[in-house]
Design an enzyme around this catalytic site. Structure first.
Site, PDB file in Angstrom:
ATOM      1  N   ALA A  65       0.868  -1.183   0.000  1.00 49.26           N
ATOM      2  CA  ALA A  65       0.000   0.000   0.000  1.00 49.26           C
ATOM      3  C   ALA A  65       0.903   1.231   0.000  1.00 49.26           C
ATOM      4  CB  ALA A  65      -0.866  -0.016   1.252  1.00 49.26           C
ATOM      5  N   GLY A 104       0.346  -5.173   0.476  1.00 49.36           N
ATOM      6  CA  GLY A 104      -0.804  -5.081  -0.419  1.00 49.36           C
ATOM      7  C   GLY A 104      -0.508  -5.598  -1.807  1.00 49.36           C
ATOM      8  N   GLU A 107      -1.050  -9.188  -1.590  1.00 50.43           N
ATOM      9  CA  GLU A 107      -2.487  -9.384  -1.359  1.00 50.43           C
ATOM     10  C   GLU A 107      -3.283  -9.240  -2.649  1.00 50.43           C
ATOM     11  OE1 GLU A 107      -2.389  -6.598   1.995  1.00 50.43           O
ATOM     12  OE2 GLU A 107      -3.403  -8.151   3.167  1.00 50.43           O
ATOM     13  N   GLU A 127       3.893  -5.897   6.996  1.00 45.00           N
ATOM     14  CA  GLU A 127       3.122  -4.894   7.709  1.00 45.00           C
ATOM     15  C   GLU A 127       3.465  -4.834   9.195  1.00 45.00           C
ATOM     16  OE1 GLU A 127       1.999  -7.048   5.549  1.00 45.00           O
ATOM     17  OE2 GLU A 127       0.504  -6.181   4.211  1.00 45.00           O
TER      18      GLU A 127
HETATM   19  N1  T1G Z   1       4.691   3.332   0.064  1.00 44.57           N
HETATM   20  C1  T1G Z   1       5.186   4.542  -0.291  1.00 44.57           C
HETATM   21  N2  T1G Z   1       6.502   4.758  -0.606  1.00 44.57           N
HETATM   22  C2  T1G Z   1       7.334   3.693  -0.549  1.00 44.57           C
HETATM   23  C3  T1G Z   1       6.879   2.393  -0.177  1.00 44.57           C
HETATM   24  C4  T1G Z   1       5.494   2.239   0.142  1.00 44.57           C
HETATM   25  N3  T1G Z   1       4.976   1.042   0.479  1.00 44.57           N
HETATM   26  N4  T1G Z   1       7.957   1.548  -0.211  1.00 44.57           N
HETATM   27  C5  T1G Z   1       9.012   2.282  -0.586  1.00 44.57           C
HETATM   28  N5  T1G Z   1       8.641   3.559  -0.800  1.00 44.57           N
HETATM   29  C6  T1G Z   1       9.506   4.663  -1.238  1.00 44.57           C
HETATM   30  C7  T1G Z   1      10.628   4.925  -0.246  1.00 44.57           C
HETATM   31  O1  T1G Z   1      10.175   5.807   0.773  1.00 44.57           O
HETATM   32  C8  T1G Z   1      11.674   5.562  -1.154  1.00 44.57           C
HETATM   33  O2  T1G Z   1      11.253   6.919  -1.368  1.00 44.57           O
HETATM   34  C9  T1G Z   1      11.487   4.829  -2.475  1.00 44.57           C
HETATM   35  O3  T1G Z   1      10.163   4.252  -2.433  1.00 44.57           O
HETATM   36  C10 T1G Z   1      12.486   3.703  -2.676  1.00 44.57           C
HETATM   37  O4  T1G Z   1      12.386   2.891  -1.494  1.00 44.57           O
HETATM   38  C11 T1G Z   1      -2.971  -3.145   3.000  1.00 44.57           C
HETATM   39  C12 T1G Z   1      -1.375  -1.757   4.632  1.00 44.57           C
HETATM   40  C13 T1G Z   1      10.201  -2.158  -1.502  1.00 44.57           C
HETATM   41  C14 T1G Z   1      12.061  -3.382  -0.347  1.00 44.57           C
HETATM   42  O5  T1G Z   1       6.213  -2.240   4.006  1.00 44.57           O
HETATM   43  O6  T1G Z   1      10.485  -2.435   2.124  1.00 44.57           O
HETATM   44  O7  T1G Z   1       0.743  -2.920   2.181  1.00 44.57           O
HETATM   45  O8  T1G Z   1      13.296   8.052  -0.351  1.00 44.57           O
HETATM   46  O9  T1G Z   1      14.755   3.349  -0.777  1.00 44.57           O
HETATM   47  O10 T1G Z   1      15.956  -0.054  -0.785  1.00 44.57           O
HETATM   48  O11 T1G Z   1      -1.823  -4.966   3.889  1.00 44.57           O
HETATM   49  O12 T1G Z   1      11.116   0.196  -0.059  1.00 44.57           O
HETATM   50  O13 T1G Z   1      13.131   7.670  -2.819  1.00 44.57           O
HETATM   51  O14 T1G Z   1      11.598   9.324  -1.694  1.00 44.57           O
HETATM   52  O15 T1G Z   1      13.325   1.582   0.381  1.00 44.57           O
HETATM   53  O16 T1G Z   1      15.128  -0.731  -3.112  1.00 44.57           O
HETATM   54  C15 T1G Z   1       3.737  -2.902   3.025  1.00 44.57           C
HETATM   55  C16 T1G Z   1       8.091  -1.021   2.260  1.00 44.57           C
HETATM   56  C17 T1G Z   1       3.068  -1.572   3.139  1.00 44.57           C
HETATM   57  C18 T1G Z   1       7.312  -2.270   1.893  1.00 44.57           C
HETATM   58  C19 T1G Z   1      12.541  -1.401  -1.790  1.00 44.57           C
HETATM   59  N6  T1G Z   1       4.954  -2.784   2.220  1.00 44.57           N
HETATM   60  N7  T1G Z   1       9.166  -0.774   1.315  1.00 44.57           N
HETATM   61  O17 T1G Z   1      13.727  -1.108  -1.080  1.00 44.57           O
HETATM   62  O18 T1G Z   1      14.165   1.230  -2.000  1.00 44.57           O
HETATM   63  S1  T1G Z   1       1.668  -1.595   4.185  1.00 44.57           S
HETATM   64  C20 T1G Z   1       6.122  -2.418   2.809  1.00 44.57           C
HETATM   65  C21 T1G Z   1      10.307  -1.502   1.364  1.00 44.57           C
HETATM   66  C22 T1G Z   1       0.530  -2.563   3.317  1.00 44.57           C
HETATM   67  C23 T1G Z   1      -1.606  -3.758   3.209  1.00 44.57           C
HETATM   68  C24 T1G Z   1      -0.714  -2.944   4.057  1.00 44.57           C
HETATM   69  C25 T1G Z   1      11.387  -1.094   0.403  1.00 44.57           C
HETATM   70  C26 T1G Z   1      11.532  -2.037  -0.815  1.00 44.57           C
HETATM   71  P1  T1G Z   1      12.402   8.075  -1.570  1.00 44.57           P
HETATM   72  P2  T1G Z   1      13.722   2.282  -0.876  1.00 44.57           P
HETATM   73  P3  T1G Z   1      14.845  -0.188  -1.781  1.00 44.57           P
END
Ligand code: T1G
Length: 693
Positions: A65, A104, A107, A127
Site C-alpha cells: 500500500a 498489499g 495481497e 506490515e
Molecule cells: N509506500 C510509499 N513509498 C514507498 C513504499 C510504500 N509502500 N515503499 C518504498 N517507498 C519509497 C521509499 O520511501 C523511497 O522513497 C522509495 O520508495 C524507494 O524505497 C494493506 C497496509 C520495496 C524493499 O512495508 O520495504 O501494504 O526516499 O529506498 O531499498 O496490507 O522500499 O526515494 O523518496 O526503500 O530498493 C507494506 C516497504 C506496506 C514495503 C525497496 N509494504 N518498502 O527497497 O528502495 S503496508 C512495505 C520496502 C501494506 C496492506 C498494508 C522497500 C523495498 P524516496 P527504498 P529499496
C-alpha cells in the site's frame, strides 16, 4: 490504452493485459487502485476477453500500500474491496510477480486466480514492521494457500520469502524467467489452454489449528507484550477458518485498531526517517568513485569497518603498526566473514572473493593509491594527528581522509593536512559490520563532493548515514553523555541500577543503561569523565561517584566478569557490592534516598534526552529532528516503535516538556535547563515534526 498515469490496459485477442507503472516501487496509491479497478471492470464487460493478466512495469510489482497515504483520509477504492473484486471477477485473473511483491502487492496477487513469479522475486507481508497487519485479505488468503503455521511465520516475521520457497509453499503456481509482459501473455495462454487452472483462494477451506495459535498467543504475550499488532495478527489468522467474509470483517477491524496506535505512527516515522536521512542537499552531488578503501588500525573498530567494506564488495587494505596485531585483525575478519556465511548472509563464493579483496600491511605508504582512508586508531588526538599528517603526504590527490573518532574535533585533524576539504568524519558504531548507523561528520572545510561521498559509502554499505556537525560527541554521544547522568542521579537519589534498567526496558529499550554500560565496558565512560574533568563546570553535579568506585575495583562490566551485574554464571545477577558503594556515596553526600516510580524514571530519562537533543538541533549539529531520531534508533537501541526521541517528544508536546524540566530544575538548575528552541516551539505551537519539513 492508458486508464490513468499509472495503469494501462491492452488487449491481445482474448487476453486483457493490465500494466501497473507507478515508480519507484509501484506503491498501491489511490491512482493505481482506481486504475486497476477500472481496468478489471473494462475487461469483465468486454465479451471477447476470456483471461486477464496483471503485471508491473519497472523494478518491482506492487511493493505494498502507499504508506504516504496513511496519515490522510481513506481514499476509494480501498485495497481490501479491490482485492475482493479481483477474486470475484468472472474472467480468470493471473498476476505476474517480480521484484519485491510485498504487503498489499502480494495481497492483490492472492486475490488473483493464478500467480506467476519471475526470477529473483521476493514476496512478503511486512506490515508488522509498520505496527500493522496485512489488511487486504492477507491474513485470510495466505493460510488458505500455505496453512496457518507458515502463514503466521510470514506475517509475524515480515520476512522476504524467495521465489523458490514461495513456489514450494504454494504461494505462487509457477516460476518463469521471462520479462513480466511476456510471462503475462504466456500464463494467460496457458489458462486458456487449460494448462494453468485458475481457482479462487477464498474458496479454499482452512483447518483450524487452535492449539498452535494458542501457543503462539502465549509466546507473544511473553515476548511482545509491549506491542499491539503481533497479537492482532494471531487473532486475524485464527479467523481464517471461518467463512471468508467473516474473516475479512475481523481482519478489517483488527487493521483499523492497529492503524490508530502510536506504535504505527512511530514505526512509519522510522521507515520514512531512514530514507529521509539521506535526502540532504549533498544527495544531488555526484560522489567520488570508491573502489579501494584503506583502514588504519586493526582494533575492534578497524576490523568491523574492514569487514563491512569487504561485505559490500570493496577492496580493503588494512594497516596496523606491527605484524602481530595485523595478523590477529585479519584472522578476526576471516571469522566475521565465516559468521556471515553461517548466517546465510554471504555465499561461499562471495566469501572467497571478499577475502581476495583484503590485504594487510604494516606500512602506511601502502595506502598511496586508495580512494579513501578510514582512520580507526586509539582515541587520542596526538596519535590521530600523526596519522593524518603522514596520510596527507602519502595518499593520492583527491583521496578522502576520514576519521572514525567518536568525539574528537575533526576540524583539528583537517587543519594539519594540506587538504582540509578532503577530510570528513565517518563515525561507525560497534560492531561496525552489524550496526547500521554511520554519523557522517561534515567539518568546517569539508567540500560537498567529499560529504556526498561519505553518504554514498553509507548507502553502499547498506547503512543509515546521518549528517552531523562537529562537537564533542557529535549527535549521539553528546546526547548520551547528558541523559546517562540522569540514570546516575536517580541511583544516587534513591533508585537502584536494576530499577532504572527495568523502567527503561518497560519503555521499550532492549537493555537498560547499566546493562549497556556493563556490555560496553565501564572503563570507556571512566576515561571520558577523566578527559572532561579539567573543563567540567563547578556547577555540574558529578555523576560518576558510583561508577568510579566500580572502576577503581576493576569491575569494568561483562569483560571483567562483574560490573553493575555479576557475570560468573549464565544469567546476569545484580552485583551486591554495588549497593554498599551506593550507600557509602549517599552517606558521603548526605543524601536520604527517595523512591522513584517507573513512570518518573522514564520521564526524567526521556526529558533529559529530549532536552539535550533539542540543544543539538539549536546548535545545528543535527539539521532536523528526524536525523536525531535515526541516530538514536540505529545507534543506541532506542525502541523503534517509539520512532525516536523527537517523535516521542511530540507525543508529550513542548509545553508539557517545559513544565517537567522546570519542575526538575528546582533540584538542579544547572543540569535541567529549558532549551530556547523548546520555548519558541511552545510559543508558536510547533512540533518537532514541523521542523522536519
Ligand atoms: N509506500 C510509499 N513509498 C514507498 C513504499 C510504500 N509502500 N515503499 C518504498 N517507498 C519509497 C521509499 O520511501 C523511497 O522513497 C522509495 O520508495 C524507494 O524505497 C494493506 C497496509 C520495496 C524493499 O512495508 O520495504 O501494504 O526516499 O529506498 O531499498 O496490507 O522500499 O526515494 O523518496 O526503500 O530498493 C507494506 C516497504 C506496506 C514495503 C525497496 N509494504 N518498502 O527497497 O528502495 S503496508 C512495505 C520496502 C501494506 C496492506 C498494508 C522497500 C523495498 P524516496 P527504498 P529499496
Amino acid at each position: 490504452m492508458q486508464i490513468n498515469d499509472v495503469v494501462s490496459i491492452e488487449t491481445l485477442s482474448h487476453i486483457a493485459l493490465i500494466c501497473l507503472n507507478n515508480p519507484p516501487v509501484n506503491a498501491a496509491s489511490q491512482a493505481l487502485r482506481y486504475g486497476l479497478q477500472q481496468a478489471i471492470s473494462i475487461a469483465n464487460t468486454n465479451d471477447a476477453i476470456r483471461v486477464i493478466a496483471i503485471y508491473g512495469a519497472g523494478r518491482t510489482f506492487v511493493a505494498g500500500a502507499d504508506i504516504k497515504e496513511f496519515d490522510g483520509p481513506p481514499l476509494e477504492p480501498m485495497l481490501p474491496e479491490l482485492v475482493n473484486e479481483i477474486e470475484e471477477s468472472e474472467t480468470p485473473v493471473v498476476v505476474i510477480l517480480h521484484g519485491t511483491a510485498l504487503g498489499g502487492g502480494l495481497e492483490i496477487a492472492l486475490g488473483g486466480h493464478v500467480r506467476v513469479g519471475l526470477k529473483g522475486l521476493k514476496v512478503g507481508l511486512p506490515e508488522i514492521n509498520l505496527g500493522l497487519l496485512p489488511g487486504a485479505g492477507g491474513t485470510q488468503r495466505t493460510p488458505r494457500l500455505i496453512g496457518i503455521p507458515a502463514a503466521l511465520d510470514m506475517i509475524l516475521s515480515g520476512r522476504h520469502v524467495p521465489a523458490n520457497e514461495a513456489l514450494e509453499l504454494g504461494l505462487i503456481d509457477r516460476l518463469s524467467d521471462e520479462i513480466p509482459r511476456d510471462a503475462a501473455i504466456g500464463a494467460a495462454k496457458d489458462i486458456l489452454s487449460g494448462v494453468l487452472m485458475p481457482r479462487r483462494t477464498g474458496e479454499i477451506l482452512v483447518k483450524a489449528d487452535h492449539s498452535y495459535l494458542d501457543k503462539m498467543k502465549a509466546t507473544l504475550l511473553r515476548t511482545h507484550a509491549h506491542l499491539v499488532s503481533p497479537h492482532k495478527c494471531v487473532e486475524a489468522v485464527r479467523a481464517s477458518s471461518l467463512k471468508l467474509s467473516e474473516g475479512l470483517k475481523l481482519e478489517k477491524r483488527a487493521f483499523a485498531e492497529s492503524m490508530s496506535t502510536p506504535q504505527r505512527a512511530g514505526l512509519i516515522h522510522a521507515f520514512f526517517g531512514e530514507r529521509a536521512a539521506r535526502n540532504i542537499p549533498e544527495a544531488k552531488i555526484s560522489p567520488l568513485d570508491l573502489a579501494h578503501i584503506g583502514v588504519v588500525g586493526a582494533g575492534t573498530m578497524g576490523i568491523g569497518i574492514a569487514t563491512t567494506c569487504l561485505l559490500s564488495g570493496l577492496e580493503v587494505t588494512l594497516v596496523e603498526a606491527s605484524q602481530e596485531p595485523l595478523e590477529i585483525g585479519i584472522a578476526t575478519i576471516h571469522k566475521n566473514l565465516e559468521g556471515a556465511v553461517k548466517r546465510g548472509k554471504l555465499s561461499r563464493e562471495k566469501f572467497n572473493s571478499s577475502l581476495k579483496c583484503l590485504t594487510g600491511n604494516t606500512d602506511l605508504a601502502s595506502l598511496n593509491q586508495v580512494d579513501m582512508v578510514i582512520e580507526a586508531v586509539f582515541e587520542d588526538m596526538d596519535v590521530k594527528k600523526d596519522i593524518f599528517f603522514k596520510l596527507d603526504k602519502i595518499c593520492k590527490t583527491g583521496a578522502v581522509l576520514a576519521s572514525n573518532t567518536s568525539y574528537l574535533d575533526i576540524n583539528e585533524l583537517a587543519d594539519i593536512t594540506s587538504r582540509p576539504q578532503d577530510v570528513i568524519g565517518l563515525h561507525f558504531f560497534s560492531p561496525a559490520h552489524v550496526m547500521r548507523l554511520i554519523e557522517v561528520i561534515v567539518c568546517e572545510k569539508t567540500n560537498e563532493t567529499v560529504s556526498a561521498t561519505g553518504f554514498a559509502l553509507a548507502k553502499r554499505l547498506r547503512k543509515v548515514g546521518v549528517k552531523s556537525g562537529v562537537c564533542d560527541g557529535f549527535i549521539g554521544n553528546r546526547i548520551l553523555s547528558h541523559y546517562r547522568k540522569t540514570a546516575a542521579y536517580l541511583v544516587l537519589d534513591g533508585s537502584s541500577p536494576q530499577e532504572v534498567d527495568q523502567a527503561l526496558e518497560a519503555f521499550g529499550f532492549a537493555m537498560g543503561p547499566h546493562k549497556v554500560t556493563d556490555l560496553a565496558g565501564l572503563d570507556i565512560d571512566w576515561l571520558t569523565r577523566r578527559r572532561k574533568a579539567p573543563t567540567r563546570s563547578k556547577e555540574e553535579r558529578y555523576s560518576g561517584d558510583v561508577a568510579d568506585r566500580l572502576c577503581e575495583n576493576g569491575w569494568f562490566g561483562r569483560k571483567a566478569g562483574k560490573g553493575y551485574y555479576l557475570y560468573e554464571t549464565a544469567d546476569m545477577t545484580p552485583n551486591p557490592k554495588v549497593n554498599e558503594i551506593i550507600e557509602a556515596e549517599r552517606n558521603r553526600a548526605g543524601l536520604s534516598p527517595k523512591t522513584f516510580s517507573v513512570g518518573e524514571i522514564i520521564d526524567r530519562y526521556m526529558t533529559a534526552m529530549i532536552s539535550e537533543a533539542t540543544r543539538v538541533l539549536e546548535d545545528k549539529i543535527a539539521a532536523r529532528p528526524l536525523d536525531i531520531d535515526m541516530v538514536l534508533l540505529f545507534g543506541y537501541g532506542f525502541p523503534r516503535h517509539r520512532g525516536g526521541p523527537m517523535h516521542y517528544a511530540d507525543t508529550i508536546g513542548a509545553t508539557k516538556l517545559i513544565e517537567h524540566i522546570e519542575k526538575y530544575a528546582q533540584e538542579d538548575s544547572y543540569y535541567w535547563r529549558v532549551p530556547n528552541l523548546l520555548r519558541d516551539m511552545a510559543k508558536d505551537g510547533k512540533t518537532f515534526a514541523d521542523l522536519n519539513r
